[in-house]
Design an enzyme around this catalytic site. Sequence first.
Site, mmCIF file in Angstrom:
data_model
loop_
_atom_site.group_PDB
_atom_site.id
_atom_site.type_symbol
_atom_site.label_atom_id
_atom_site.label_comp_id
_atom_site.label_asym_id
_atom_site.label_seq_id
_atom_site.Cartn_x
_atom_site.Cartn_y
_atom_site.Cartn_z
ATOM 1 C CD GLU A 158 63.596 29.136 68.781
ATOM 2 O OE1 GLU A 158 64.341 29.060 69.780
ATOM 3 O OE2 GLU A 158 63.562 28.267 67.881
ATOM 4 C CB SER A 175 94.855 61.167 16.663
ATOM 5 O OG SER A 175 95.922 60.785 15.809
#
Length: 604
Positions: free
Chosen positions: A62, A338
């Site tokens: 780059e 229950s």
Amino acid sequence: LWHAGGAGSDALTIALAPLAAGWVVLARDGSGLATLHEEENRVPVPLSKVPPHVIRAVLDAEDDRFLEHGALDLRALTRALVVNVQGGGVFEGGSTITQQLVKISLLNPRQEASRKIKEAALAIRLESDMTKQDILQRYLNAVYLGNHAYGFQAGAETYFQTDIDKVTLGQGIFLASLIRDPVGADPWTNPEEARARRDVVIDRMDALGHLQPGEAETLKAEPLPTPPPQEPPKGSDYFTERVKQQLLADIRLGGTASERYAAVFKGGLTIRTTLDPGMQRMAEQAVAEVVPDSGGRFRAAMVSVEPTTGAVRALVGGSDFTSAKFDLAVQGAKQTGSSFKPFTLIAALENGFSINDSILGTAPCRIPNPGSEPWEPDNVEGSAGGVLSLTDATVQSVNCAYARLVALVGPEKVVEAAKRMGITAELEPFLSITLGAQPVSPLEMASAYATLAADGQRHPPQFVDEVLNRHGQLVFKNEPKGEQVVSPQIARTVNKTLTQVVQRGTGRAAAVPGWTPAGKTGSTDNNTNAWFVGYTPTLATAVWMGNPDVDEPMRNVGGITVYGGTYPARIWKAFMTGALAASPPVGFPEPEPSPPGQFRFLPG
């Protein structure tokens, strides 16, 4: 961000906003659970972690003179102008790394003269405010490398399943080659273009004298990365989802939903959770080994909570988070049968009843229901018959005894007790509440029973221990403070009663060698839901089993009809036996003896 300076100054000031970063989720022991992000998968790293050969590849690809020129490279700009004029188009850009950083951080990517002028001005200003090393570090963490990977650490993870400091020269060159065109040179969708682009960078490095003789051909022969295999879902994915939802609702991360969203998904947080990996494996194994094959119709969910802190140590919310994200342990509210009776017992004891009071348990029973038809429940799970103490009515899970008891106590008092204990679901004060006719989640049940285990102190369930920011600094730490919501005497009385459920009642299949756990079974009409919720002083665990989609009777499942005392109790025992193995047995404190001569037969 860029703007003019303050009053009396026309200088340009630049402030680069912190890079968005994903969040890391850790288990209780510091091991990794997940690294999560939104669309931007980014894990910022210091420049010192990036190998020199990777940096060299980026610079050669780059901006090979980055360390020599200023913010602009006039030589590169002139070369690009000549190439573009000769080619009749835009073939080279000539932008420096500083200019590229300005473009991706401060400006939009449109190719227009005004933007290029701003870019150049900002680049000059940036190089006066930041060192070359700082600019390069920011660039390597900001640049897009395709497939949601932002920055070189995320790129290394995405394409090579490793960290950036372990990337080879060939891998580093490949990552550098993606900068120019991460979509067009995607190796997974455009391998030919990806290879061609990578080879251009290799040739560039060779021409600059940064490769050994013959090394270019060796590097070109390296294969391109292929898509990683699909990672199988983990049981902890359900837990991680709970962590995410809890954080998104936590005002300590922001006053608004959008602020919290940005903090969670982009703030680079490290989240240390309450999950115990060993317990999580045991929980998943217990469910997998005990639940019989039913073609996927019947499944189980489990959640385990530490009573003294509320810390969630294990959670089984389903079998496959990828295909079924609905969390049966947290979102899967079901009738509890229950296993809801202890809340009626607590309300009774708080309103002057004694555990040794006697009540009629004979079925069928016809309970007056003012303003409506009489309620006529039946004894299902437990034994029927005769007059028995509240202790034995609980141990044998006698429905008609509890139906008569709730009528005497008042269902609104049962609702109030359950809410104090930790049930957050909407509850209506109907008589049937005592038999668990209203849906509640396993997390709520484990949390409420944990209140009993903690001597009546309530600790809301916690999934997060502490949160650190991207710099490792503490954002907050959860330091739970219990609230006494039930007197220790009543909690100890209920604990002593529920230990007998496991010793001689409907929960005998949940007995853990060496320990004296307490617990309660639960089964609903037609055996569509089955529960076992139990606890020791150190761990409270709820197990539910059923069909998560429809109310389907569980008959002839593995050759038996499913009640709470069958598969759910066995799952609970398998998990708790392993989870408690490394700890010395701890018993519950004894309640004070009941005053003599105050026991009575309750009407009804």
